[in-house]
Motif scaffolding. Structure first.
Motif, PDB file in Angstrom:
ATOM      1  N   VAL A 248      30.062  38.121  41.949  1.00  0.00           N
ATOM      2  CA  VAL A 248      28.786  38.367  42.622  1.00  0.00           C
ATOM      3  C   VAL A 248      27.620  38.240  41.643  1.00  0.00           C
ATOM      4  CG1 VAL A 248      27.383  40.088  43.825  1.00  0.00           C
ATOM      5  CG2 VAL A 248      29.816  39.856  44.379  1.00  0.00           C
ATOM      6  N   PHE A 249      27.725  38.899  40.510  1.00  0.00           N
ATOM      7  CA  PHE A 249      26.598  38.910  39.572  1.00  0.00           C
ATOM      8  C   PHE A 249      26.473  37.590  38.811  1.00  0.00           C
ATOM      9  CE2 PHE A 249      27.454  43.506  40.079  1.00  0.00           C
ATOM     10  CZ  PHE A 249      26.226  43.847  40.619  1.00  0.00           C
ATOM     11  N   ARG A 250      27.595  36.900  38.618  1.00  0.00           N
ATOM     12  CA  ARG A 250      27.503  35.568  38.037  1.00  0.00           C
ATOM     13  C   ARG A 250      26.785  34.627  39.001  1.00  0.00           C
ATOM     14  NH1 ARG A 250      32.631  34.504  37.243  1.00  0.00           N
ATOM     15  NH2 ARG A 250      32.659  35.647  35.284  1.00  0.00           N
ATOM     16  N   GLY A 251      27.073  34.791  40.284  1.00  0.00           N
ATOM     17  CA  GLY A 251      26.390  33.980  41.282  1.00  0.00           C
ATOM     18  C   GLY A 251      24.900  34.277  41.345  1.00  0.00           C
ATOM     19  N   ILE A 252      24.536  35.549  41.211  1.00  0.00           N
ATOM     20  CA  ILE A 252      23.114  35.910  41.210  1.00  0.00           C
ATOM     21  C   ILE A 252      22.405  35.319  40.004  1.00  0.00           C
ATOM     22  CG2 ILE A 252      21.490  37.839  41.007  1.00  0.00           C
ATOM     23  CD1 ILE A 252      23.487  39.510  42.647  1.00  0.00           C
ATOM     24  N   SER A 253      23.035  35.427  38.834  1.00  0.00           N
ATOM     25  CA  SER A 253      22.392  34.937  37.614  1.00  0.00           C
ATOM     26  C   SER A 253      22.264  33.418  37.586  1.00  0.00           C
ATOM     27  CB  SER A 253      23.170  35.406  36.379  1.00  0.00           C
ATOM     28  OG  SER A 253      24.482  34.856  36.370  1.00  0.00           O
ATOM     29  N   THR A 254      23.175  32.717  38.279  1.00  0.00           N
ATOM     30  CA  THR A 254      23.120  31.246  38.302  1.00  0.00           C
ATOM     31  C   THR A 254      22.553  30.700  39.616  1.00  0.00           C
ATOM     32  OG1 THR A 254      25.403  31.125  39.126  1.00  0.00           O
ATOM     33  CG2 THR A 254      25.079  31.045  36.725  1.00  0.00           C
ATOM     34  N   VAL A 255      22.083  31.619  40.469  1.00  0.00           N
ATOM     35  CA  VAL A 255      21.524  31.255  41.778  1.00  0.00           C
ATOM     36  C   VAL A 255      22.528  30.398  42.564  1.00  0.00           C
ATOM     37  CG1 VAL A 255      19.417  30.543  42.976  1.00  0.00           C
ATOM     38  CG2 VAL A 255      19.316  31.118  40.559  1.00  0.00           C
ATOM     39  N   SER A 256      23.768  30.867  42.595  1.00  0.00           N
ATOM     40  CA  SER A 256      24.825  30.167  43.328  1.00  0.00           C
ATOM     41  C   SER A 256      25.264  31.028  44.506  1.00  0.00           C
ATOM     42  CB  SER A 256      26.012  29.880  42.399  1.00  0.00           C
ATOM     43  OG  SER A 256      27.119  29.429  43.136  1.00  0.00           O
ATOM     44  N   TRP A 257      24.855  30.630  45.709  1.00  0.00           N
ATOM     45  CA  TRP A 257      25.231  31.396  46.888  1.00  0.00           C
ATOM     46  C   TRP A 257      26.727  31.325  47.150  1.00  0.00           C
ATOM     47  CZ3 TRP A 257      21.988  34.841  47.917  1.00  0.00           C
ATOM     48  CH2 TRP A 257      20.608  34.615  47.815  1.00  0.00           C
ATOM     49  N   ALA A 258      27.353  30.253  46.744  1.00  0.00           N
ATOM     50  CA  ALA A 258      28.798  30.142  46.929  1.00  0.00           C
ATOM     51  C   ALA A 258      29.522  31.232  46.139  1.00  0.00           C
ATOM     52  CB  ALA A 258      29.274  28.762  46.491  1.00  0.00           C
ATOM     53  N   LEU A 259      29.096  31.441  44.899  1.00  0.00           N
ATOM     54  CA  LEU A 259      29.695  32.493  44.081  1.00  0.00           C
ATOM     55  C   LEU A 259      29.413  33.870  44.656  1.00  0.00           C
ATOM     56  CD1 LEU A 259      29.123  31.391  40.362  1.00  0.00           C
ATOM     57  CD2 LEU A 259      31.301  32.062  41.389  1.00  0.00           C
ATOM     58  N   VAL A 260      28.175  34.102  45.067  1.00  0.00           N
ATOM     59  CA  VAL A 260      27.804  35.402  45.615  1.00  0.00           C
ATOM     60  C   VAL A 260      28.638  35.718  46.853  1.00  0.00           C
ATOM     61  CG1 VAL A 260      25.959  36.739  46.706  1.00  0.00           C
ATOM     62  CG2 VAL A 260      25.452  35.334  44.696  1.00  0.00           C
ATOM     63  N   LEU A 261      28.744  34.755  47.749  1.00  0.00           N
ATOM     64  CA  LEU A 261      29.508  34.972  48.971  1.00  0.00           C
ATOM     65  C   LEU A 261      31.001  35.100  48.697  1.00  0.00           C
ATOM     66  CD1 LEU A 261      27.684  32.528  51.412  1.00  0.00           C
ATOM     67  CD2 LEU A 261      27.615  35.032  51.418  1.00  0.00           C
ATOM     68  N   ALA A 262      31.500  34.337  47.729  1.00  0.00           N
ATOM     69  CA  ALA A 262      32.926  34.407  47.395  1.00  0.00           C
ATOM     70  C   ALA A 262      33.299  35.774  46.847  1.00  0.00           C
ATOM     71  CB  ALA A 262      33.276  33.324  46.376  1.00  0.00           C
ATOM     72  N   GLY A 263      32.349  36.445  46.207  1.00  0.00           N
ATOM     73  CA  GLY A 263      32.607  37.806  45.725  1.00  0.00           C
ATOM     74  C   GLY A 263      32.296  38.858  46.754  1.00  0.00           C
ATOM     75  N   SER A 264      31.257  38.627  47.555  1.00  0.00           N
ATOM     76  CA  SER A 264      30.801  39.641  48.511  1.00  0.00           C
ATOM     77  C   SER A 264      31.699  39.747  49.738  1.00  0.00           C
ATOM     78  CB  SER A 264      29.368  39.325  48.968  1.00  0.00           C
ATOM     79  OG  SER A 264      28.482  39.314  47.879  1.00  0.00           O
ATOM     80  N   ILE A 265      32.156  38.611  50.239  1.00  0.00           N
ATOM     81  CA  ILE A 265      32.961  38.632  51.458  1.00  0.00           C
ATOM     82  C   ILE A 265      34.261  39.427  51.284  1.00  0.00           C
ATOM     83  CG2 ILE A 265      34.292  37.180  53.050  1.00  0.00           C
ATOM     84  CD1 ILE A 265      32.051  35.081  52.802  1.00  0.00           C
ATOM     85  N   PRO A 266      35.022  39.231  50.186  1.00  0.00           N
ATOM     86  CA  PRO A 266      36.230  40.057  50.012  1.00  0.00           C
ATOM     87  C   PRO A 266      35.923  41.551  49.902  1.00  0.00           C
ATOM     88  CG  PRO A 266      36.344  38.132  48.602  1.00  0.00           C
ATOM     89  CD  PRO A 266      34.954  38.168  49.158  1.00  0.00           C
ATOM     90  N   VAL A 267      34.807  41.907  49.248  1.00  0.00           N
ATOM     91  CA  VAL A 267      34.433  43.320  49.159  1.00  0.00           C
ATOM     92  C   VAL A 267      34.178  43.883  50.556  1.00  0.00           C
ATOM     93  CG1 VAL A 267      32.680  44.949  48.341  1.00  0.00           C
ATOM     94  CG2 VAL A 267      33.480  43.130  46.831  1.00  0.00           C
TER      95      VAL A 267
END
Length: 209
Positions: A167-186
């Protein structure tokens, strides 16, 4: 990158982080149960201790999550240990309060009946009051588990790992794919835990009806 394509190409990494997240959450909840259940019983048995303990865990619960993690760093450093300790402290209130409330909610006539048939105080507590308190205990446990799943996401900020890394790697790199890939399982873990424990809570309540 399209989110579906990202999930398909990184499912193994997401699975590893999800399993790690579950493990950390279970450790924290397990420890909070091991501490909180006896504390809740003690609060019920010795009321002046109950007033002190319940006020203390209530104060801890009011501390913002990030501030609590921040307090752990000078005490325990960074990594898994401070994250688990912080989540345990945060999970104590629903467990202790649920146990205490469940025990105090037992009808006085039930206690009198148990005493009338010759049960000792300990036997009455163990065989009558605690089983009747289980639905409320499970309600507190449900809150603790959902809190733990969410807090472990933030625990990534102090090096604990888990889905928060993604999630935080996605935020720092502005990657919604990363953010969603971490957020959805949570989100799914929290929903599954809530529904599962809510089902158990209703079953215990139905048995006592």
């Amino acid at each position: 990158m399209d989110i579906s394509a990202f999930l398909a190409s990184n499912w193994h990494r997401i699975l590893d982080l999800t399993l790690g997240h579950i493990e950390l959450s279970l450790y924290a909840v397990g420890i909070s149960l091991a501490i909180g259940l006896p504390l809740g019983v003690l609060c019920y048995c010795v009321r002046w201790i109950g007033a002190v303990v319940l006020n203390l865990v209530s104060v801890i619960y009011t501390v913002p999550t990030l501030a609590l993690f921040g307090l752990m760093i000078p005490l325990l450093g960074i990594g898994i240990l401070p994250a688990i300790v912080a989540v345990v402290l945060y999970s104590l209130l629903p467990v202790v309060q649920g146990t205490y409330t469940g025990l105090t909610a037992v009808a006085p006539e039930i206690r009198e009946s148990a005493t009338g048939i010759g049960m000792s105080y300990v036997a009455r507590l163990w065989r009558v009051e605690l089983p009747l308190a289980l639905p409320v205990v499970f309600a507190g446990l449900r809150v603790a588990v959902v809190n733990a799943v969410g807090m472990m996401t933030l625990a990534s900020l102090i090096g604990a790992g888990g889905l928060g890394d993604m999630v935080f790697r996605g935020i720092s790199t502005v990657s919604w794919a990363l953010v969603l890939a971490g957020s959805i399982p949570v989100l799914l873990l929290a929903i599954i835990a809530d529904l599962g424990l809510r089902t158990l809570e209703r079953r215990f309540a139905a048995r006592q009806a």
